[in-house]
Design a protein around this motif. Structure first.
Motif, mmCIF file in Angstrom:
data_model
loop_
_atom_site.group_PDB
_atom_site.id
_atom_site.type_symbol
_atom_site.label_atom_id
_atom_site.label_comp_id
_atom_site.label_asym_id
_atom_site.label_seq_id
_atom_site.Cartn_x
_atom_site.Cartn_y
_atom_site.Cartn_z
ATOM 1 N N HIS A 241 0.837 -1.196 0.000
ATOM 2 C CA HIS A 241 0.000 0.000 0.000
ATOM 3 C C HIS A 241 0.873 1.248 0.000
ATOM 4 C CE1 HIS A 241 -2.798 -3.034 1.544
ATOM 5 N NE2 HIS A 241 -3.754 -2.256 1.065
ATOM 6 N N THR A 242 0.264 2.375 -0.373
ATOM 7 C CA THR A 242 0.966 3.656 -0.253
ATOM 8 C C THR A 242 1.205 3.941 1.226
ATOM 9 O OG1 THR A 242 -1.181 4.791 -0.322
ATOM 10 C CG2 THR A 242 0.067 4.637 -2.396
ATOM 11 N N ASN A 243 2.178 4.808 1.515
ATOM 12 C CA ASN A 243 2.605 5.053 2.898
ATOM 13 C C ASN A 243 1.891 6.200 3.593
ATOM 14 O OD1 ASN A 243 4.361 3.070 3.684
ATOM 15 N ND2 ASN A 243 6.184 4.097 2.927
ATOM 16 N N ASP A 244 0.731 6.616 3.125
ATOM 17 C CA ASP A 244 -0.012 7.635 3.853
ATOM 18 C C ASP A 244 -0.711 6.987 5.049
ATOM 19 O OD1 ASP A 244 -1.191 6.484 1.520
ATOM 20 O OD2 ASP A 244 -2.933 7.772 1.733
ATOM 21 N N SER A 245 -1.147 7.798 6.011
ATOM 22 C CA SER A 245 -1.702 7.259 7.255
ATOM 23 C C SER A 245 -2.969 6.430 7.025
ATOM 24 C CB SER A 245 -1.990 8.393 8.238
ATOM 25 O OG SER A 245 -2.922 9.299 7.680
ATOM 26 N N ASP A 246 -3.728 6.748 6.003
ATOM 27 C CA ASP A 246 -4.907 5.978 5.621
ATOM 28 C C ASP A 246 -4.716 5.642 4.142
ATOM 29 O OD1 ASP A 246 -7.383 4.776 5.544
ATOM 30 O OD2 ASP A 246 -8.498 6.655 5.477
ATOM 31 N N PRO A 247 -4.021 4.547 3.842
ATOM 32 C CA PRO A 247 -3.561 4.295 2.471
ATOM 33 C C PRO A 247 -4.611 4.533 1.394
ATOM 34 C CG PRO A 247 -2.760 2.587 3.916
ATOM 35 C CD PRO A 247 -3.730 3.424 4.725
ATOM 36 N N GLY A 248 -4.182 5.263 0.362
ATOM 37 C CA GLY A 248 -5.064 5.577 -0.750
ATOM 38 C C GLY A 248 -4.852 4.683 -1.952
ATOM 39 N N GLY A 249 -3.761 3.888 -1.936
ATOM 40 C CA GLY A 249 -3.475 3.034 -3.082
ATOM 41 C C GLY A 249 -2.951 1.677 -2.672
ATOM 42 N N ARG A 250 -3.203 0.690 -3.548
ATOM 43 C CA ARG A 250 -2.749 -0.678 -3.288
ATOM 44 C C ARG A 250 -2.285 -1.301 -4.587
ATOM 45 N NH1 ARG A 250 -7.568 -3.671 -2.008
ATOM 46 N NH2 ARG A 250 -7.745 -3.921 -4.260
ATOM 47 N N VAL A 251 -1.186 -2.061 -4.512
ATOM 48 C CA VAL A 251 -0.738 -2.876 -5.634
ATOM 49 C C VAL A 251 -0.662 -4.318 -5.151
ATOM 50 C CG1 VAL A 251 1.731 -2.472 -5.170
ATOM 51 C CG2 VAL A 251 0.999 -3.212 -7.450
ATOM 52 N N ARG A 252 -1.110 -5.226 -6.021
ATOM 53 C CA ARG A 252 -1.005 -6.657 -5.740
ATOM 54 C C ARG A 252 -0.378 -7.325 -6.953
ATOM 55 N NH1 ARG A 252 -6.876 -7.983 -3.061
ATOM 56 N NH2 ARG A 252 -7.620 -7.320 -5.087
ATOM 57 N N PHE A 253 0.393 -8.404 -6.687
ATOM 58 C CA PHE A 253 1.111 -9.093 -7.752
ATOM 59 C C PHE A 253 0.965 -10.595 -7.587
ATOM 60 C CE2 PHE A 253 5.255 -10.914 -9.265
ATOM 61 C CZ PHE A 253 5.011 -10.755 -10.621
ATOM 62 N N TYR B 52 3.995 9.871 -0.640
ATOM 63 C CA TYR B 52 3.556 8.690 0.114
ATOM 64 C C TYR B 52 3.986 7.396 -0.557
ATOM 65 C CZ TYR B 52 0.699 12.341 2.195
ATOM 66 O OH TYR B 52 0.269 13.487 2.787
ATOM 67 N N ASP B 53 5.220 7.374 -1.046
ATOM 68 C CA ASP B 53 5.682 6.205 -1.798
ATOM 69 C C ASP B 53 6.076 5.057 -0.883
ATOM 70 O OD1 ASP B 53 8.031 7.789 -1.055
ATOM 71 O OD2 ASP B 53 9.158 6.367 -2.283
ATOM 72 N N ASP B 54 5.975 3.875 -1.411
ATOM 73 C CA ASP B 54 6.450 2.650 -0.779
ATOM 74 C C ASP B 54 7.024 1.800 -1.897
ATOM 75 O OD1 ASP B 54 7.100 0.784 1.119
ATOM 76 O OD2 ASP B 54 5.051 0.155 1.534
ATOM 77 N N SER B 55 8.010 1.000 -1.575
ATOM 78 C CA SER B 55 8.639 0.179 -2.604
ATOM 79 C C SER B 55 9.091 -1.156 -2.027
ATOM 80 C CB SER B 55 9.824 0.913 -3.221
ATOM 81 O OG SER B 55 10.769 1.234 -2.226
ATOM 82 N N SER B 56 9.256 -2.107 -2.923
ATOM 83 C CA SER B 56 9.708 -3.435 -2.525
ATOM 84 C C SER B 56 10.261 -4.166 -3.741
ATOM 85 C CB SER B 56 8.556 -4.222 -1.940
ATOM 86 O OG SER B 56 8.996 -5.448 -1.420
#
Length: 133
Positions: free
Chosen positions: A38-50, A125-129
């Motif tokens: 998910h995005t790194n905001d306090s109430d996530p606004g986005g999700r990626v699934r793989f 609000y980025d997150d990465s992996s």
């Protein structure tokens, strides 16, 4: 007669309960995906699934906040951008997969970066992996 109807109804109820115990539980949608972020905001606004099988990437806007959700996928070895996705509007999703031309090389590492964008802000609000295809 009344006793026989009650006994019959009880037998049907027991049989129905027993049959439901014999059926296997179905897997939830979350179990289908290999990776999720998910995005790194306090109430996530986005999700990626793989999902590795079929290289299925689903990007979703999961909050009515006026921000667009974006994703960049970079090959972990070459550093080349192999895919970009974006979606806006609460509840909207976009999906890329091998079947529609977005094939990732099996066994390779890919850097997934999800972030939000609004009013020209390039990366919030980025997150990465690193995930393996």
């Amino acid at each position: 007669m009344k006793f026989r109807k009650t006994l019959s109804a009880f037998a049907v109820a027991v049989a129905a309960a027993g049959a439901s115990l014999l059926t296997a539980p179905s897997a939830s949608a979350a179990d289908w995906w290999d990776y999720q972020m998910h995005t790194n905001d306090s109430d996530p606004g986005g999700r990626v699934r793989f999902k590795m099988n079929g290289d299925v990437v689903e990007l979703c806007d999961i909050e009515a906040d006026g921000w667009k959700v974006k994703l960049t996928i970079v090959h972990g070895f070459t550093g080349n951008v192999v895919d970009r996705m974006d979606v806006g509007g609460n509840g909207n999703c976009v999906t890329h997969s091998a079947s529609n031309g977005h094939n990732l090389t099996e066994g390779q590492h890919y850097y997934f970066q999800i972030y939000l964008s609004k009013d020209g802000t390039p990366l919030d609000y980025d997150d990465s992996s690193d995930w393996i295809a």
